[in-house]
Design a protein around this motif. Structure first.
Motif, PDB file in Angstrom:
ATOM      1  N   ALA A 187       0.793  -1.158   0.099  1.00 52.45           N
ATOM      2  CA  ALA A 187       0.052   0.052  -0.033  1.00 52.45           C
ATOM      3  C   ALA A 187       0.944   1.528   0.156  1.00 52.45           C
ATOM      4  CB  ALA A 187      -1.063  -0.197   1.251  1.00 52.45           C
ATOM      5  N   LEU A 188       1.998   1.312   0.719  1.00 55.61           N
ATOM      6  CA  LEU A 188       2.701   2.393   0.837  1.00 55.61           C
ATOM      7  C   LEU A 188       3.772   2.600  -0.084  1.00 55.61           C
ATOM      8  CD1 LEU A 188       3.106   2.490   4.601  1.00 55.61           C
ATOM      9  CD2 LEU A 188       1.358   3.465   3.505  1.00 55.61           C
ATOM     10  N   VAL A 189       4.661   1.637  -0.485  1.00 55.35           N
ATOM     11  CA  VAL A 189       5.798   1.842  -1.376  1.00 55.35           C
ATOM     12  C   VAL A 189       5.400   1.947  -2.667  1.00 55.35           C
ATOM     13  CG1 VAL A 189       7.599   0.605  -2.367  1.00 55.35           C
ATOM     14  CG2 VAL A 189       7.379   0.403  -0.016  1.00 55.35           C
ATOM     15  N   PRO A 190       4.261   1.273  -3.208  1.00 50.31           N
ATOM     16  CA  PRO A 190       3.790   1.506  -4.693  1.00 50.31           C
ATOM     17  C   PRO A 190       3.401   3.124  -4.840  1.00 50.31           C
ATOM     18  CG  PRO A 190       2.995  -0.460  -3.760  1.00 50.31           C
ATOM     19  CD  PRO A 190       3.441   0.068  -2.658  1.00 50.31           C
ATOM     20  N   HIS A 191       2.823   3.785  -3.885  1.00 50.54           N
ATOM     21  CA  HIS A 191       2.359   5.155  -3.941  1.00 50.54           C
ATOM     22  C   HIS A 191       3.298   6.222  -3.577  1.00 50.54           C
ATOM     23  CE1 HIS A 191      -1.328   2.316  -4.029  1.00 50.54           C
ATOM     24  NE2 HIS A 191      -1.716   3.536  -4.717  1.00 50.54           N
ATOM     25  N   CYS A 192       4.355   5.894  -3.545  1.00 52.62           N
ATOM     26  CA  CYS A 192       5.718   6.981  -3.298  1.00 52.62           C
ATOM     27  C   CYS A 192       6.565   6.946  -4.102  1.00 52.62           C
ATOM     28  CB  CYS A 192       6.371   6.503  -1.864  1.00 52.62           C
ATOM     29  SG  CYS A 192       7.290   8.026  -1.244  1.00 52.62           S
ATOM     30  N   SER A 193       6.498   8.032  -5.001  1.00 59.39           N
ATOM     31  CA  SER A 193       7.494   8.032  -6.134  1.00 59.39           C
ATOM     32  C   SER A 193       8.882   7.819  -5.893  1.00 59.39           C
ATOM     33  CB  SER A 193       7.111   9.527  -6.961  1.00 59.39           C
ATOM     34  OG  SER A 193       7.468  10.478  -6.094  1.00 59.39           O
ATOM     35  N   LYS A 194       9.410   8.316  -4.888  1.00 61.18           N
ATOM     36  CA  LYS A 194      10.496   8.109  -4.370  1.00 61.18           C
ATOM     37  C   LYS A 194      10.705   7.206  -3.201  1.00 61.18           C
ATOM     38  CE  LYS A 194      12.351  12.682  -6.143  1.00 61.18           C
ATOM     39  NZ  LYS A 194      13.082  13.978  -5.893  1.00 61.18           N
ATOM     40  N   LYS A 195      11.076   5.927  -3.253  1.00 53.96           N
ATOM     41  CA  LYS A 195      11.149   4.879  -2.350  1.00 53.96           C
ATOM     42  C   LYS A 195      11.901   5.415  -1.109  1.00 53.96           C
ATOM     43  CE  LYS A 195       9.477   1.223  -5.227  1.00 53.96           C
ATOM     44  NZ  LYS A 195       9.222   1.984  -6.307  1.00 53.96           N
ATOM     45  N   ASP A 196      13.350   6.072  -1.456  1.00 45.87           N
ATOM     46  CA  ASP A 196      14.120   6.279  -0.620  1.00 45.87           C
ATOM     47  C   ASP A 196      13.486   7.329   0.210  1.00 45.87           C
ATOM     48  OD1 ASP A 196      14.324   8.031  -2.726  1.00 45.87           O
ATOM     49  OD2 ASP A 196      16.465   8.282  -2.305  1.00 45.87           O
ATOM     50  N   HIS A 197      12.337   8.165   0.089  1.00 45.34           N
ATOM     51  CA  HIS A 197      11.805   9.082   0.684  1.00 45.34           C
ATOM     52  C   HIS A 197      10.564   8.741   1.480  1.00 45.34           C
ATOM     53  CE1 HIS A 197      13.713  13.070  -1.539  1.00 45.34           C
ATOM     54  NE2 HIS A 197      14.684  11.745  -1.220  1.00 45.34           N
ATOM     55  N   LEU A 198      10.471   7.469   1.653  1.00 42.10           N
ATOM     56  CA  LEU A 198       9.329   6.809   2.408  1.00 42.10           C
ATOM     57  C   LEU A 198       9.979   6.809   3.866  1.00 42.10           C
ATOM     58  CD1 LEU A 198       6.282   5.845   2.924  1.00 42.10           C
ATOM     59  CD2 LEU A 198       7.314   3.453   2.068  1.00 42.10           C
ATOM     60  N   TYR A 199       9.602   7.608   4.965  1.00 45.29           N
ATOM     61  CA  TYR A 199       9.928   7.548   6.119  1.00 45.29           C
ATOM     62  C   TYR A 199       8.811   7.106   7.032  1.00 45.29           C
ATOM     63  CZ  TYR A 199      13.263  10.909   4.432  1.00 45.29           C
ATOM     64  OH  TYR A 199      14.169  11.930   4.116  1.00 45.29           O
ATOM     65  N   LEU A 200       9.469   6.108   7.887  1.00 42.91           N
ATOM     66  CA  LEU A 200       8.165   5.218   8.653  1.00 42.91           C
ATOM     67  C   LEU A 200       8.838   5.311  10.355  1.00 42.91           C
ATOM     68  CD1 LEU A 200       8.487   1.988   6.711  1.00 42.91           C
ATOM     69  CD2 LEU A 200       6.695   3.670   6.566  1.00 42.91           C
ATOM     70  N   LEU A 201       7.630   5.715  10.991  1.00 45.48           N
ATOM     71  CA  LEU A 201       7.746   5.527  12.699  1.00 45.48           C
ATOM     72  C   LEU A 201       6.915   4.418  12.990  1.00 45.48           C
ATOM     73  CD1 LEU A 201       7.602   9.262  13.504  1.00 45.48           C
ATOM     74  CD2 LEU A 201       9.698   7.686  14.012  1.00 45.48           C
TER      75      LEU A 201
END
Length: 478
Positions: A187-201
């Motif tokens: 759900a999250l990774v496919p909708h973030c154009s820059k995967k290295d900018h997906l921050y998780l807490l």
């Protein structure tokens, strides 16, 4: 099993050797996350966690920062772990680590290490953090906030630290990691154009329930995601401990309301004010599909449970005997390990004592030979110096005798010379004395005459003056 073995060996060592856990004091940088700020959007850590027992940790492994954690030394669990999604790697072995600087603020170990490796070198180990022994026999697993399945190899190894673990039941731990993995990857990774900018807490809210009266069991698990991209978005997920199958999606601001007052997870809410509605709906739809798939899976599991009831009953009957046999084998293996460890420790102590004695003996012999060599080298020098001093002393004695003889002989010679010259000087002085006497008499007589003439002249001058003053002038004849 390896983790349990390490823990029991550690406890046995503490009981047999009371001073086994004493060590040097080390330190943790309290100024913040430092290098680990890269795991936060805009490099701004969450705000509002201000309790004195909140400790910020930059989780380092192999000398590199891997993720960031805010740890509660009061509850002995992490409040959140911050990380980025990386390509997962498959690692079967679990090697649990601890953070020595949490218990020893002055310790010089600056990254996570194996618990067994710092026994005896870190003081107060376990005073501010949970240890493996706190989970043994408790019925709880060490549930990872930052799941290892969302990280590549070195990052995955770094997640197995007790400062990233909370007490979870085995079933809840499995469901939580499965839910997080599916939500992030599907759900999250496919909708973030820059995967290295997906921050998780990933975080936990402590409860009053404690494992062995020490480690707090969380009442809620949560996840906050932020895609820091041109079309950014954020999302929050919550799972209640009392409902393992629950998975609630909500906004980050709604999630913050369930946390301590004043907490802000992302700087500026990670574009929540101007996020794309279409992208948000797509993410929520994907999360909903994941939840629906879980419900179907549960129904299938119920059918499987019904068909395998007989096998389960047989397993329940056989389990106590199997567990007892495993326990006996485990205790035997641990006793053998402990005996070998004890013998190794004794050999190490005896060998160390012998080597120390030989070293001290060798040092003493070398010092003795060195001192003797120095004495032998100085003997010719000292002998020559004594001979020179004797010669100089003899020369000084001869000089003193000659000087004394000269002074003694000088007294009568001078006396004789003065005595011999006395008549000469006396006779020669008579004419000079007579001359001086005559000169004195003549001078005295001349002085008397001069004084008399001066006196008469004075009286004459005085009389003439008086006459001129008082007698009237007359003729020249008068």
């Amino acid at each position: 099993e390896r983790t349990m073995t390490t823990s029991i060996v550690f406890l046995l060592c503490l009981s047999v050797f009371p001073g086994f856990s004493q060590g040097r004091v080390v330190g943790e940088d309290e100024t913040g996350f430092a290098e680990c700020n890269v795991f936060f959007p805009g490099q701004f850590p969450p705000e509002g966690f201000t309790e004195p027992f909140h400790v910020k940790i930059c989780q380092r492994y192999n000398k590199e920062p891997r993720f960031a954690t805010l740890y509660s030394t009061k509850d002995k669990i992490p409040l959140y772990s911050a990380f980025k999604y990386t390509k997962p790697a498959q690692i079967e072995e679990e090697n649990w680590l601890v953070e020595p600087q949490i218990d020893d603020p002055e310790n010089d170990l600056h990254e996570m290490v194996h618990e067994a490796d710092i026994v005896g070198t870190v003081t107060n180990l376990g005073a501010n953090q949970a240890l493996t022994s706190d989970y043994v026999g408790s019925g709880y697993e060490r549930g990872l906030l930052n799941p290892s399945l969302l990280n590549e190899e070195d990052f995955q190894m770094a997640t197995y630290t007790l400062t990233n673990a909370v007490p979870l039941s085995p079933s809840l731990s499995k469901i939580w990691h499965r839910d997080i993995g599916r939500v992030v990857e599907q759900a999250l990774v496919p909708h973030c154009s820059k995967k290295d900018h997906l921050y998780l807490l990933a975080g936990a809210i402590p409860s009053s329930v404690r494992v062995k009266g020490k480690v707090s069991v969380p009442e809620t698990l949560w996840l906050a995601a932020c895609c820091d991209a041109p079309e950014g978005w954020s999302l929050g997920l919550v799972k209640k401990m009392n409902d393992e199958n629950s998975l609630e999606d909500l906004t980050v601001r709604e999630l913050e309301k369930q946390l301590p007052a004043g907490v802000h997870l992302f700087k500026g809410s990670c574009g929540e004010d101007n996020k794309s509605q279409e992208k948000t709906e797509a993410i929520l739809q994907a999360v909903s599909q994941i939840r629906s798939g879980e419900q179907v899976g549960k129904s299938d599991n119920q059918e499987a449970k019904g068909s395998g009831l007989v096998r389960r009953v047989a397993g329940i009957i056989a389990t106590p005997f199997i567990k007892l046999l495993e326990l006996l084998i485990y205790v035997f293996v641990e006793l053998v390990k402990f005996v070998f460890y004890f013998l190794w420790l004794v050999i190490k102590r005896v060998g160390g004592t012998v080597l120390d004695g030989l070293y001290s003996l060798w040092t003493g012999v070398v010092s003795y030979l060195k001192a003797i060599s120095m004495v032998l080298i100085r003997i010719p020098y000292d002998v020559g110096r004594v001979i020179i001093n004797i010669f100089l002393g003899f020369v000084q004695i001869v000089q003193d005798v000659a000087f004394l003889t000269y002074r003694i002989l000088r007294i009568p010679v001078g006396f004789v010379l003065h005595l011999a010259s006395f008549p000469y000087h006396s006779i020669c002085a008579i004419p000079s004395v007579l001359k001086d006497v005559a000169t004195g008499i003549g001078g005295t007589f001349s002085l008397v005459i001069d004084a008399t003439a001066a006196l008469l002249h004075g009286f004459y001058y005085l009389a003439g003056h008086i006459v001129k003053r008082f007698v009237p002038k007359g003729s020249s004849d008068d």
